[in-house]
Write an enzyme that holds these catalytic residues in place. Sequence first.
Site, PDB file in Angstrom:
ATOM      1  N   LYS A   1       0.761  -1.327  -0.033  1.00  0.00           N
ATOM      2  CA  LYS A   1      -0.159   0.044  -0.148  1.00  0.00           C
ATOM      3  C   LYS A   1       1.115   1.284  -0.029  1.00  0.00           C
ATOM      4  O   LYS A   1       0.492   2.404  -0.709  1.00  0.00           O
ATOM      5  CB  LYS A   1      -0.963   0.112   1.092  1.00  0.00           C
ATOM      6  CG  LYS A   1      -2.017  -0.937   1.112  1.00  0.00           C
ATOM      7  CD  LYS A   1      -2.850  -0.708   2.482  1.00  0.00           C
ATOM      8  CE  LYS A   1      -3.682  -2.095   2.639  1.00  0.00           C
ATOM      9  NZ  LYS A   1      -4.497  -1.907   3.919  1.00  0.00           N
TER      10      LYS A   1
ATOM     11  N   GLU B   1       7.597   1.655  -6.292  1.00  0.00           N
ATOM     12  CA  GLU B   1       7.711   1.314  -4.775  1.00  0.00           C
ATOM     13  C   GLU B   1       8.060   2.339  -3.737  1.00  0.00           C
ATOM     14  O   GLU B   1       8.663   3.084  -4.407  1.00  0.00           O
ATOM     15  CB  GLU B   1       8.892   0.300  -4.941  1.00  0.00           C
ATOM     16  CG  GLU B   1       9.382  -0.331  -3.455  1.00  0.00           C
ATOM     17  CD  GLU B   1       8.181  -1.311  -2.725  1.00  0.00           C
ATOM     18  OE1 GLU B   1       7.161  -0.520  -2.370  1.00  0.00           O
ATOM     19  OE2 GLU B   1       8.478  -2.472  -2.764  1.00  0.00           O
ATOM     20  N   ASP B   2       7.588   2.389  -2.693  1.00  0.00           N
ATOM     21  CA  ASP B   2       7.834   3.471  -1.835  1.00  0.00           C
ATOM     22  C   ASP B   2       9.285   3.345  -1.178  1.00  0.00           C
ATOM     23  O   ASP B   2       9.988   3.976  -1.024  1.00  0.00           O
ATOM     24  CB  ASP B   2       6.755   3.256  -0.504  1.00  0.00           C
ATOM     25  CG  ASP B   2       6.759   1.931   0.183  1.00  0.00           C
ATOM     26  OD1 ASP B   2       7.490   1.094  -0.411  1.00  0.00           O
ATOM     27  OD2 ASP B   2       6.191   1.815   1.168  1.00  0.00           O
TER      28      ASP B   2
ATOM     29  N   ASP C   1      14.362  -1.951   1.099  1.00  0.00           N
ATOM     30  CA  ASP C   1      14.794  -2.302   2.428  1.00  0.00           C
ATOM     31  C   ASP C   1      15.943  -3.318   2.026  1.00  0.00           C
ATOM     32  O   ASP C   1      17.346  -2.937   1.681  1.00  0.00           O
ATOM     33  CB  ASP C   1      14.044  -2.794   3.147  1.00  0.00           C
ATOM     34  CG  ASP C   1      14.498  -2.857   4.950  1.00  0.00           C
ATOM     35  OD1 ASP C   1      16.130  -2.753   5.082  1.00  0.00           O
ATOM     36  OD2 ASP C   1      13.691  -2.890   5.937  1.00  0.00           O
TER      37      ASP C   1
ATOM     38  N   LYS D   1      16.962   3.502   9.414  1.00  0.00           N
ATOM     39  CA  LYS D   1      15.896   3.800  10.475  1.00  0.00           C
ATOM     40  C   LYS D   1      14.232   3.491  10.083  1.00  0.00           C
ATOM     41  O   LYS D   1      14.262   3.395   8.924  1.00  0.00           O
ATOM     42  CB  LYS D   1      15.955   5.397  10.803  1.00  0.00           C
ATOM     43  CG  LYS D   1      17.399   5.725  11.228  1.00  0.00           C
ATOM     44  CD  LYS D   1      17.371   7.148  11.696  1.00  0.00           C
ATOM     45  CE  LYS D   1      18.638   7.679  12.230  1.00  0.00           C
ATOM     46  NZ  LYS D   1      18.594   9.010  12.490  1.00  0.00           N
TER      47      LYS D   1
ATOM     48  N   ASP E   1       3.676   3.151   6.265  1.00  0.00           N
ATOM     49  CA  ASP E   1       2.848   2.878   7.554  1.00  0.00           C
ATOM     50  C   ASP E   1       3.802   2.229   8.613  1.00  0.00           C
ATOM     51  O   ASP E   1       4.835   1.651   8.426  1.00  0.00           O
ATOM     52  CB  ASP E   1       1.511   2.308   7.216  1.00  0.00           C
ATOM     53  CG  ASP E   1       2.005   0.717   6.954  1.00  0.00           C
ATOM     54  OD1 ASP E   1       1.271  -0.195   7.721  1.00  0.00           O
ATOM     55  OD2 ASP E   1       2.901   0.419   6.331  1.00  0.00           O
TER      56      ASP E   1
END
Length: 225
Positions: free
Chosen positions: A68, A134-135, A138, A186, A194
């Site tokens: 999301k 994509e946000d 990682d 972080k 979210d």
Amino acid sequence: MTGNSCIVLPDDYKGYNLEFFCVPRHYEDSLESILIPSGLIQDRIERLARDIATNLGREPFAALCVLKGGYKFLADLLEKIKQCYRFSAVNSVPFSVDFIRLQSYEDDHSTGKVKVLGVDGLSFLQNKNVLVVEDIIDTGKTMQVLLEILEKEKPKSVKVASLFMKRTTVSSGFRPDYVGFEIPNKFIVGYALDYNEYFRDLNHVCVINEHGKEKYSKKNCKLSS
């Protein structure tokens, strides 16, 4: 600080004090700092849009948004890409939009297992230029799973645009084609990123504090996804 075609925030970067910006009152006690203000995010997306439009040239493309967290980045990115085309008579091209969900987090920890949702019917990507939006990247393992899935559909090309890429010792080495910001290791929230479905309504990208992690942990919250 710029490097490797993206803005790099060093490990000792502290961001901005909350008192200098407006944040929703219900989150004030749950944030450590504002890592990237919303205005800077928008300016960076504008440049990414220009780079993408330039590289695509006159080639139509299919935008595939990872939900999301990617929905806000997708909306702003595509709007700015359209603006680039609007002022270029030779480069205006059509594009389509679709969505996919990948799940690998519980609270602030990666489970190490990738759940792929909404992948039925991606055959329409065959022979198309695909832009995956994509946000955040990682470890990169989740995106690599998605790219393996897309490869089976035999697209013409696949490029990945991620607004954030986190520096981590457990990185797979994957790097997107377009990156907005490279950030320290972080846990960030805001701009649709979210923590157990909270903080998506926060415009700035912020670092969540320990109180916030506890307050909005799954054991304390019953908000459904």
